[in-house]
Enzyme design. Structure first.
Site, PDB file in Angstrom:
ATOM      1  N   ALA A 234      -0.264  -3.817  -3.032  1.00  0.00           N
ATOM      2  CA  ALA A 234      -1.421  -4.663  -2.744  1.00  0.00           C
ATOM      3  C   ALA A 234      -1.113  -5.573  -1.560  1.00  0.00           C
ATOM      4  CB  ALA A 234      -1.783  -5.464  -3.994  1.00  0.00           C
ATOM      5  N   ARG A 235      -0.761  -6.812  -1.848  1.00  0.00           N
ATOM      6  CA  ARG A 235      -0.360  -7.787  -0.842  1.00  0.00           C
ATOM      7  C   ARG A 235       0.785  -8.613  -1.417  1.00  0.00           C
ATOM      8  NH1 ARG A 235      -2.548  -5.019   2.225  1.00  0.00           N
ATOM      9  NH2 ARG A 235      -4.194  -5.488   3.733  1.00  0.00           N
TER      10      ARG A 235
ATOM     11  N   GLU B 290       6.152 -10.932   6.114  1.00  0.00           N
ATOM     12  CA  GLU B 290       6.326  -9.646   6.807  1.00  0.00           C
ATOM     13  C   GLU B 290       6.292  -9.882   8.316  1.00  0.00           C
ATOM     14  OE1 GLU B 290       3.325  -6.938   5.466  1.00  0.00           O
ATOM     15  OE2 GLU B 290       3.889  -7.100   3.369  1.00  0.00           O
TER      16      GLU B 290
ATOM     17  N   HIS C 274       5.713  -1.844   4.173  1.00  0.00           N
ATOM     18  CA  HIS C 274       4.255  -1.944   4.263  1.00  0.00           C
ATOM     19  C   HIS C 274       3.699  -0.750   5.041  1.00  0.00           C
ATOM     20  CE1 HIS C 274       0.626  -4.905   4.359  1.00  0.00           C
ATOM     21  NE2 HIS C 274       0.240  -3.659   4.121  1.00  0.00           N
TER      22      HIS C 274
ATOM     23  N   ILE D 299      -8.542   3.021  -5.055  1.00  0.00           N
ATOM     24  CA  ILE D 299      -7.106   3.259  -4.976  1.00  0.00           C
ATOM     25  C   ILE D 299      -6.488   3.255  -6.366  1.00  0.00           C
ATOM     26  CG2 ILE D 299      -4.912   2.394  -4.079  1.00  0.00           C
ATOM     27  CD1 ILE D 299      -6.476   1.196  -1.734  1.00  0.00           C
TER      28      ILE D 299
END
Length: 320
Positions: free
Chosen positions: A231-232, A261, A279, A156
């Site tokens: 990413a996170r 989230e 997201h 990615i």
């Protein structure tokens, strides 16, 4: 010939589920009124699990799956899956990151452009009539000639770099080890942030990367800098991010992911210098179908005794 029993903890896309239903005996924990009781009752004998990275698969749950050989995860991330427990039992884990790098890279580019060119604020400036009342929108800074640092230069990250280079950006990166690329390597993320105008996060989630972007990294990126996170949410110290955006330590941010989230901190989402996305970087029909197909393909390969298309952890020695 009997069909291998498979525990479904999170359903895949409809076309993939139809293929799975045709090939396996599916035990639908995802539809059970009491998931824990269902797992205890139907887990023994199941040789595979279908799930995603947001659905917990713990050591306690794995105890109800004594015959498990493979976990096919329908997402790229797998932080909720106890990988050490799988590895200790020789259970294979597969994910679907190979199917989503283009969409995620497109989203990183979108967020970079939107944040740097203040798309949301400029949209509101036109819609509100302020353009006519107040005149030309304030001048911004060009993207060409800037430096983009990418934290995590896997598939990615490299796809993101390929999109940024034609825009005239110089690329640098940090990773666990140096890659065979011509981009500038920075062993520490703080050094990368100090070098960069834009810092793009593409590292995996989990304990190893939790809070790696802290106040010091944000200060190094600076008041003209932009943080882009695909990413996170756990990768960023979110309290530090809120403070830095609020007090001008950091110029702007483009975020696809958040610490909480789907209800991110209102103190973050209310800031004027943050561009928000839910997201949804891989959220296209084509990519989600391709991700689900990898679940089918990995299970088919495992039960046929073939190499797994997208392994995260090694396959067990037995199977087929």
């Amino acid at each position: 010939m009997s069909r291998p029993p498979v525990m479904v903890m999170h359903a895949a896309r409809p076309m993939a589920m139809a293929q799975l239903a045709a090939a396996y005996t599916l035990h639908r924990q995802d539809e059970a009124a009491d998931p824990d009781a269902f797992l205890a009752a139907h887990g023994p004998g199941c040789r595979a699990v279908v799930t995603n990275g947001h659905t917990p698969l713990t050591e306690v749950q794995l105890a109800h799956l004594p015959d498990l050989e493979i976990v096919a995860c329908a997402s790229a991330g797998f932080e909720s899956i106890d990988l050490p427990a799988l590895s200790a039992r020789g259970i294979a884990l597969t994910n679907t990151s190979a199917a989503l790098h283009d969409d995620v890279a497109d989203t990183a580019l979108m967020l970079t452009l939107a944040a740097r060119r203040q798309l949301i604020a400029a949209h509101a400036y036109v819609r509100s009539g302020d353009w006519g009342r107040k005149g030309m929108y304030p001048l911004l800074s060009a993207l060409h000639g800037k430096r983009a640092g990418i934290a995590g230069l896997g598939n990615i990250g490299q796809a993101i770099a390929r999109r940024l280079v034609p825009l005239g950006l110089e690329i640098g990166y940090t990773a666990r080890s140096r890659k065979p690329v011509d981009y500038a390597f920075h062993p520490q993320i703080r050094d990368l942030a100090a070098w960069a105008d834009i810092l793009v996060l593409v590292v995996p989630g989990g304990a190893a990367t939790r809070g790696m972007v802290d106040r010091a990294v944000l200060e190094a990126l600076g008041p003209q800098g932009t943080l882009v996170n695909v990413a996170r949410g756990s990768v960023v110290d979110e309290a530090a991010l809120i403070a830095a955006l609020r007090d001008g330590t950091l110029g702007s941010a483009g975020l696809d992911v958040y610490l909480n989230e789907p209800q991110p901190d209102p103190a973050l989402t209310a800031l004027p210098n943050v561009t928000l996305y839910p997201h949804h970087a891989s959220g296209t029909v084509e990519t989600r179908d391709a991700m689900a197909q990898l679940v089918v393909d990995n299970l088919a390969a495992h039960f046929a005794g073939r190499p797994l298309p997208t392994p995260v952890a090694p396959a067990p020695k037995t199977g087929g």
